[in-house]
Design a protein around this motif. Sequence first.
Motif, PDB file in Angstrom:
ATOM      1  N   GLY A   1       0.789  -1.215   0.000  1.00  0.00           N
ATOM      2  CA  GLY A   1       0.000   0.000   0.000  1.00  0.00           C
ATOM      3  C   GLY A   1       0.825   1.271   0.000  1.00  0.00           C
ATOM      4  O   GLY A   1       0.277   2.363   0.070  1.00  0.00           O
ATOM      5  N   CYS A   2       2.156   1.162  -0.102  1.00  0.00           N
ATOM      6  CA  CYS A   2       2.981   2.371  -0.049  1.00  0.00           C
ATOM      7  C   CYS A   2       3.091   3.019  -1.420  1.00  0.00           C
ATOM      8  O   CYS A   2       3.616   4.109  -1.549  1.00  0.00           O
ATOM      9  CB  CYS A   2       4.362   2.069   0.504  1.00  0.00           C
ATOM     10  N   GLY A   3       2.610   2.334  -2.453  1.00  0.00           N
ATOM     11  CA  GLY A   3       2.667   2.918  -3.788  1.00  0.00           C
ATOM     12  C   GLY A   3       3.834   2.418  -4.614  1.00  0.00           C
ATOM     13  O   GLY A   3       4.036   2.870  -5.734  1.00  0.00           O
ATOM     14  N   LYS A   4       4.595   1.470  -4.101  1.00  0.00           N
ATOM     15  CA  LYS A   4       5.754   1.025  -4.868  1.00  0.00           C
ATOM     16  C   LYS A   4       5.348   0.204  -6.094  1.00  0.00           C
ATOM     17  O   LYS A   4       5.963   0.332  -7.150  1.00  0.00           O
ATOM     18  CB  LYS A   4       6.748   0.246  -3.981  1.00  0.00           C
ATOM     19  N   SER A   5       4.271  -0.582  -5.959  1.00  0.00           N
ATOM     20  CA  SER A   5       3.820  -1.359  -7.116  1.00  0.00           C
ATOM     21  C   SER A   5       3.224  -0.448  -8.176  1.00  0.00           C
ATOM     22  O   SER A   5       3.454  -0.641  -9.368  1.00  0.00           O
ATOM     23  CB  SER A   5       2.787  -2.398  -6.700  1.00  0.00           C
ATOM     24  N   THR A   6       2.456   0.551  -7.729  1.00  0.00           N
ATOM     25  CA  THR A   6       1.895   1.506  -8.682  1.00  0.00           C
ATOM     26  C   THR A   6       3.018   2.220  -9.414  1.00  0.00           C
ATOM     27  O   THR A   6       2.990   2.376 -10.635  1.00  0.00           O
ATOM     28  CB  THR A   6       1.018   2.534  -7.942  1.00  0.00           C
ATOM     29  N   THR A   7       4.038   2.655  -8.655  1.00  0.00           N
ATOM     30  CA  THR A   7       5.157   3.349  -9.261  1.00  0.00           C
ATOM     31  C   THR A   7       5.826   2.471 -10.316  1.00  0.00           C
ATOM     32  O   THR A   7       6.084   2.918 -11.437  1.00  0.00           O
ATOM     33  CB  THR A   7       6.190   3.745  -8.186  1.00  0.00           C
TER      34      THR A   7
END
Lengths: 550, 294
Positions: A326-332
Amino acid sequence: MSLLSINDLQVSFKTRRGTVNAVRGLSLEIEKGETLGIVGESGSGKSVTSYALMRLLESNGRISGGALSYGGIDLRHAKESVMRDLRGREISMIFQNPRAALNPIRKVGHQIEDVLRRHAKATRSTARAEAIKALEAVKIRDPEARYNAYPFELSGGMCQRIVIALALACDPKLLIADEPTTGLDITTQKAVMDLIADLIAERGMSAMVITHDLGLAAQYCNRIVVMKDGEIVEQGDPKRLFTAPEHPYTRKLVDATPRSGASVRSLLPAEQRTPAPELPVSETPLLEVRDLTKTYQGKSGPVHAVKGISFKVMKGQSVGLVGESGCGKSTTSSILVRLTDPTSGEILFNGEDLAKTPAGTFARDPRRAAIQMVFQDATDSFNPRHTARHSIAEPLKRLTGLKGKALKDRVEELADLVGLPRPLLDRFPHQLSGGQKARVGIARAIAVEPQFLILDEPTAALDVSIQAIVLNLLVDLRAKLGISFLFVSHDLHVVRLLCDHVIVMRDGEILEEGPAAAVMDAPAHAYTRELLAAAPEPPALAETLSSAAE
Amino acid sequence: MSDTATRAEALKQQDGALAHIAYVLRSNPVTLLAFAMFAVLLLAAVLGPLIAPFDPLQTNASNALQPPSFTHWFGTDNLGRDVFSRVIVATRLDLAISIAAVALSFLVGSVLGSLAGYWGGWLDAVLNRVFDTIMAFPLFVLAMGIVAALGNTVENIVYATAVINIPFYARLVRAEVNIRRDAGFAQAAKLAGNSDVRVLALHIFPNALPPMMVQVSLNLGWAILNAAGLSFIGLGVRPPTAEWGIMVAEGANFIVSGEWWLAIFPGLALMFAVFTFNLLGDGLRDIVDPRQRS
C-alpha cells in the motif's frame, strides 16, 4: 513425558508418477511449554508433518508408518470422532494464508463463536461475549466493532490475528503455526510473531512453528529442527545451529539467510563463491522521474496512490524501492514500466518523456524493448498454456522479429545465461519449480536487452537457498549486460545486498533516500528504523558478527 | 541437418500431445467410453448412406409397418422404408445442425464475451443486458419464433439454435477473461510488445478453453435435442428427409396401434447422441488443459 511424540513417521502420496514419500522416518518430541521450530525449504515435508499430525492429509496421502502420540492418545489410529474433538480444543493450527482460512461470507465474530460452541466452551447466550474476549486476547482494537466485520474488510495482518483468535479460542495445549507470517509486511510480521510468542508464554502452551525463515525461527523458538526431503538433518539450540551448524545443509541455509553485514556472494555456499564483479555506475541519469502522481477514483473518493515523487536512476545503477504493502511502490513500478498511465508528472528516459505516450499504445512503441520487468509472482506471470521456450521467445518474436533457427538459438543462449537447463525449456510453468520459474522470468525480461529492468520482489516466493542463487545471478547479469535495476522489495536486507541506492516509500511519498549503506546504517527517518528493527535478526548471529568484526 | 532436428522435435511435441490424450483416456474409463461412442456417431455421420443397408427414401407399400426382423433390424415404417437405414442416415444431418449451431454460438459468444470481459465499461453493460434479454425468453419458444419468422429451413434452425446459446458462451468467456485481465502473464505479454487485441486473443482467451469445452459438449447434446424438437413440431427439416425428430414425430402416431419401433429407435439414437456429448465434456476439458500434464 513429552506432550507430543512422533516416532519414525512416514507419509506417502499417490500421484500420477507413482508414490511419493513426503516424510521419511521423522522422529521428534515437543515438551510441555516448549516452542519448536521446524525449518525447511519447500518440499521438505514440514507442512505435511503437521497435517499428518492433525490427520488432515489430502485424500491421496496417507500415514504409511510410524507412531504419533499426543498425551498418550495414539493419533494415528484414533477414531475420526476423537480427532474432531482434539482439533481446535487440544491441538490447534494457524494456517499459511489467513484470508483463505477464513470463511469469506461469515462475520469473523460468528466464525469464532462456531469454534467455541463446537467444543462446548460457550453457550448460545455467552458466545458473543466469549468471542469478543477472544478478539481482545489477540489485541484487536475495538473488538465489538470487528466482531461484525467480514474477512475482506480486514487487512492481512488483521485477518491473521482473527485466525490466531480462532485457533486459541478453546485454549489448546499445542499450537501449530504453519508459516504464520508469509505474505505479511515486515512490521506486521513482527507484530504477529510477538503476539503469538506472548500468548504462548502467557498460556503455557507448546507450539510448533513451521517456517522457511531460519532467522525468524531462531528468534522465536526454543529449539529448531531442520528438515530436508522428509527427514531431519539437524536439530538443536538455535544459537548453536547458527554458530556451529554441523550438517552441510544447515550451513547452506545459514549462509543463504540475508542478514546485515553479508555480501551477496557470501549467501552462496563457500565453494561457489567467486569474486564479486565490478559494478561501475555512470554519472549520467538513465531515468528521471519528476513529480509523479497517480490518483485512482475509489468508491469513497479519490485514492492518492503516488503523491508526487521524484528520483533518478543512473546508467548501470541499482536502485532499491522499499516499502510495505500500500505504499505505492507497485503503482510506481507499473507506471515506470508503462503499463499504467500516471495522473501527472514526467518520466524522462534518456531525456525523452515517456509519460507522453499512453500505456495503451506503448506496446508498439520502439522504446518498449528498453524497459522490461521481472514479475513478483512467478506462477501468475506465465501463461499456463505456454512452455518456457514460448514465454522467453514471445518478446523476441514481437519486438526483434527474430524467427526460426536464430530465435531458437537466442532462447537457448538466454537459458544458458540464466542457468536454466535446456531440456526444461519445453516444460509448462506448472512443471517447473519456483527457482526455475524465476530464471525463466529473468530470461524473458532480459531477452530484448533492456537498458532498464524493474524487479518486483523477484525472490519473495523463493526458498532462501534459491534466493541466494537468483540474487547472485542478477548481480552477474548487471555486470555483464550493464543494465540499470529498480529493485522493488519489502526486505531491506535483500535490498542492501543488491542496491547502490535506496528509496524508502510510505503512503505514496518518499520518506528517505540515499546510498544503501548510509540509509541502512544511519537511517534518518523513524519509519526506516522501524523497518530495519522488524527484520528478524538471529541474536546469536548478530553477536558472532560483531565479535568477528572486533 | 538442423531441419531434421526441428522435425524430430516437432514429432516429440506431437508425441507429447498424443501421449497426453492417451493418458486422459486411460485414466478415465468414462472418457474412453464417451470417445468410443463419439467415434460410432462420427462413423455413422460420415459413412451414413454407404453403410445403410437400404435406401432411406425408397418406399415399398407392400412391406409397410413390418416389426424388427433379420432383414429390417429396426422394422419398417408406414411407407415401407427401412427404419435402421433412416436412423443411420439421419445422423449426418442431426450432427451437422448441432455442430454448426454450437460452432456459431461458440464463435460469436467468445468474441462478444471476450470484448465485454476485457474492456468492460459500457460495452460490457450493454452486452450483458442483451444477453439477459435473450435468456429471459423461454429458449425453445424463442427458437420456434425465430424459425417461424425467418423461414422454415435447416439453416434457420442452425441460426435459431445458435442465437439462444450465445449468452451461455458469452457469460462464461466474459468471466474467464475478466479474472485474467490483469494477470501477470497478460502484463508480461504487453511488455513483450503485444497490443491489447493480441493479448486478449492469443494469451487470455485460450485459457478460457477448458471450461468452454465442457459447455460445448453439453451444448452439442442440447442442440441436437433442440433441432429434433423443432422438427418434431414441424419446423425446419421437412419430410421425407430422414431426421430423428421427424421420425419420432411420425412414429408417435403408430405407438397406439402397437407399431412401437417407428418412434423408439430414432428416440434411442437421439438419446445415445445426447448421452455421448454429456459424457464427453470432462475428457475434452482435460485434453485442452495443459495443466493436466505432468
